[in-house]
Design a protein around this motif. Structure first.
Motif, mmCIF file in Angstrom:
data_model
loop_
_atom_site.group_PDB
_atom_site.id
_atom_site.type_symbol
_atom_site.label_atom_id
_atom_site.label_comp_id
_atom_site.label_asym_id
_atom_site.label_seq_id
_atom_site.Cartn_x
_atom_site.Cartn_y
_atom_site.Cartn_z
ATOM 1 N N TRP A 61 0.809 -1.216 0.000
ATOM 2 C CA TRP A 61 0.000 0.000 0.000
ATOM 3 C C TRP A 61 0.839 1.262 0.000
ATOM 4 O O TRP A 61 0.552 2.203 -0.758
ATOM 5 C CB TRP A 61 -0.936 0.019 1.208
ATOM 6 N N ALA A 62 1.861 1.341 0.860
ATOM 7 C CA ALA A 62 2.704 2.542 0.883
ATOM 8 C C ALA A 62 3.411 2.726 -0.458
ATOM 9 O O ALA A 62 3.595 3.854 -0.935
ATOM 10 C CB ALA A 62 3.726 2.453 2.019
ATOM 11 N N MET A 63 3.819 1.628 -1.070
ATOM 12 C CA MET A 63 4.404 1.710 -2.408
ATOM 13 C C MET A 63 3.398 2.293 -3.398
ATOM 14 O O MET A 63 3.736 3.138 -4.235
ATOM 15 C CB MET A 63 4.844 0.305 -2.827
ATOM 16 N N PRO A 83 -12.020 8.083 3.488
ATOM 17 C CA PRO A 83 -12.500 6.743 3.901
ATOM 18 C C PRO A 83 -12.126 5.645 2.907
ATOM 19 O O PRO A 83 -11.738 4.544 3.316
ATOM 20 C CB PRO A 83 -14.020 6.930 3.989
ATOM 21 N N LEU A 84 -12.229 5.917 1.605
ATOM 22 C CA LEU A 84 -11.855 4.904 0.625
ATOM 23 C C LEU A 84 -10.350 4.629 0.651
ATOM 24 O O LEU A 84 -9.905 3.484 0.477
ATOM 25 C CB LEU A 84 -12.282 5.336 -0.780
ATOM 26 N N THR A 85 -9.566 5.684 0.884
ATOM 27 C CA THR A 85 -8.116 5.496 0.985
ATOM 28 C C THR A 85 -7.770 4.618 2.184
ATOM 29 O O THR A 85 -6.928 3.714 2.092
ATOM 30 C CB THR A 85 -7.414 6.852 1.102
ATOM 31 N N ALA A 86 -8.419 4.870 3.320
ATOM 32 C CA ALA A 86 -8.194 4.038 4.507
ATOM 33 C C ALA A 86 -8.670 2.605 4.262
ATOM 34 O O ALA A 86 -8.039 1.639 4.712
ATOM 35 C CB ALA A 86 -8.905 4.643 5.709
ATOM 36 N N GLY A 131 -8.019 2.104 -4.250
ATOM 37 C CA GLY A 131 -7.245 3.333 -4.157
ATOM 38 C C GLY A 131 -7.447 4.236 -5.359
ATOM 39 O O GLY A 131 -7.484 5.469 -5.227
ATOM 40 N N MET A 132 -7.599 3.651 -6.539
ATOM 41 C CA MET A 132 -7.873 4.463 -7.728
ATOM 42 C C MET A 132 -9.268 5.076 -7.662
ATOM 43 O O MET A 132 -9.481 6.216 -8.073
ATOM 44 C CB MET A 132 -7.730 3.604 -8.977
ATOM 45 N N ALA A 133 -10.243 4.291 -7.145
ATOM 46 C CA ALA A 133 -11.603 4.821 -7.022
ATOM 47 C C ALA A 133 -11.680 5.947 -6.013
ATOM 48 O O ALA A 133 -12.629 6.750 -6.034
ATOM 49 C CB ALA A 133 -12.554 3.691 -6.618
ATOM 50 N N ALA A 134 -10.695 6.042 -5.115
ATOM 51 C CA ALA A 134 -10.686 7.121 -4.121
ATOM 52 C C ALA A 134 -10.272 8.459 -4.725
ATOM 53 O O ALA A 134 -10.406 9.494 -4.064
ATOM 54 C CB ALA A 134 -9.747 6.765 -2.977
ATOM 55 N N THR A 209 -14.206 17.345 -3.974
ATOM 56 C CA THR A 209 -14.196 17.047 -2.541
ATOM 57 C C THR A 209 -13.071 16.071 -2.244
ATOM 58 O O THR A 209 -12.574 15.377 -3.130
ATOM 59 C CB THR A 209 -15.534 16.430 -2.115
ATOM 60 N N GLY A 210 -12.689 16.010 -0.981
ATOM 61 C CA GLY A 210 -11.634 15.097 -0.577
ATOM 62 C C GLY A 210 -10.386 15.837 -0.140
ATOM 63 O O GLY A 210 -10.321 17.075 -0.160
ATOM 64 N N ALA A 211 -9.390 15.078 0.272
ATOM 65 C CA ALA A 211 -8.144 15.655 0.781
ATOM 66 C C ALA A 211 -7.113 15.748 -0.334
ATOM 67 O O ALA A 211 -7.043 14.885 -1.217
ATOM 68 C CB ALA A 211 -7.592 14.787 1.913
ATOM 69 N N GLU A 212 -6.323 16.818 -0.295
ATOM 70 C CA GLU A 212 -5.234 16.948 -1.243
ATOM 71 C C GLU A 212 -4.094 16.010 -0.885
ATOM 72 O O GLU A 212 -3.996 15.506 0.233
ATOM 73 C CB GLU A 212 -4.736 18.392 -1.270
#
Length: 295
Positions: A61-63, A83-86, A131-134, A209-212
């Protein structure tokens, strides 16, 4: 179709993503080796959890997130749904943990290895596309089905090889070589999946929307750093087989020294001299020595 750049910052992001995958793979292989040497179910669960975090959280995941820092779409900003990223993080760690549990319980067999690789590989692919859908951007994401299927196949093969290495590799040089190979496999799966992506413009654009990325970068980097430090500390603090053998030797020696001395039994008296002799018993006079007159 909007223009996509996977390497906006050049070689920096793919190099860092590869380094993270190698580091996480090496730590995961070492932790997986401790699973085989564990003497209780609790110890096996503990080392399995650490191996799942090292492989799923760091190597995969970090990669993925580090590689996504170099992803850019011309004419659009990119934000991430938290939330999707988490959820993508949890998918990676849980899928690797279940795969390790499948191959790590009982005798390693081809059936267990294939089942664990299939489950873990599907989980890794699910993590990638979650992760892509996030991502939130001024466009609509599209995927080439053939390349998506190829990326899933690469994920399953890479996961199967990783689980086999986790259960068989023990020596330091072999672990290092295996981590390098696993890093190539993980990055290959990621960029195969990214090559299937296309972005088409919205008919109308609005506020995202969402975090940068900058807002997520600091907590993710801190989580990776503290996670790696915690893994290294756990590995260094855990006793090795040599430590256990030395402790067992010292315990046995201490027990031998602390036990009371045993009084030796008298030697056997085959002719019964002790029973007939009164010499040295209370009330029995010692024979006197009479001087012989030489004359």
């Amino acid at each position: 179709m909007m223009e996509i750049n996977h390497f906006e910052y050049g070689w920096i992001t793919p190099a860092l993503s590869y380094a993270l995958s190698v580091l996480g793979s090496a730590l995961g292989l070492v932790c997986a080796g401790r699973i085989r040497a564990a003497r209780s179910a609790g110890q096996r669960a503990w080392w399995g959890l650490l191996a799942a975090w090292a492989l799923g959280g760091t190597a995969i995941w970090a990669m993925h997130f580090m590689a996504m820092l170099g992803f850019a779409v011309a004419g659009s900003r990119i934000r991430y749904d938290v939330p999707l990223t988490a959820a993508s993080t949890a998918i990676a760690v849980v899928s690797v943990g279940i795969g390790l549990a499948i191959v790590g319980t009982g005798r390693l067999s081809a059936g267990r290895l294939l089942a664990g690789g299939l489950f873990t590989g599907a989980g890794v692919a699910a993590m990638h596309y979650t992760g892509m859908a996030a991502m939130r951007l001024d466009g609509v994401l599209g995927y080439d089905r053939t390349r998506v299927a190829l990326s899933v196949l690469v994920a399953v093969v890479a996961a199967t090889v990783a689980l086999w290495l986790a259960m068989t590799v023990r020596r330091g040089l072999a672990i290092a070589a295996s981590a390098l190979v696993m890093g190539i496999a993980v990055n290959g799966m990621h960029f195969t999946g990214m090559s299937a992506l296309s972005v088409h413009p919205h008919e109308r654009s609005g506020d995202l929307t969402g975090a940068e990325v900058s807002g997520l970068l600091v907590p993710i980097v801190l989580a990776v750093v503290f996670g790696v430090v915690g893994l290294v500390y756990a590995l260094l603090a855990a006793p090795t087989e040599d430590d256990r053998a030395g402790a067992a030797y010292l315990d046995a020696r201490w027990a031998a020294e602390a036990s009371p001395a045993v009084t030796p039994e008298p030697a056997p008296d085959p002719v019964g001299l002790r029973g007939r002799s009164t010499l040295g018993q209370p009330g029995t006079p010692f024979p006197s020595r009479r001087r012989t007159d030489p004359r």
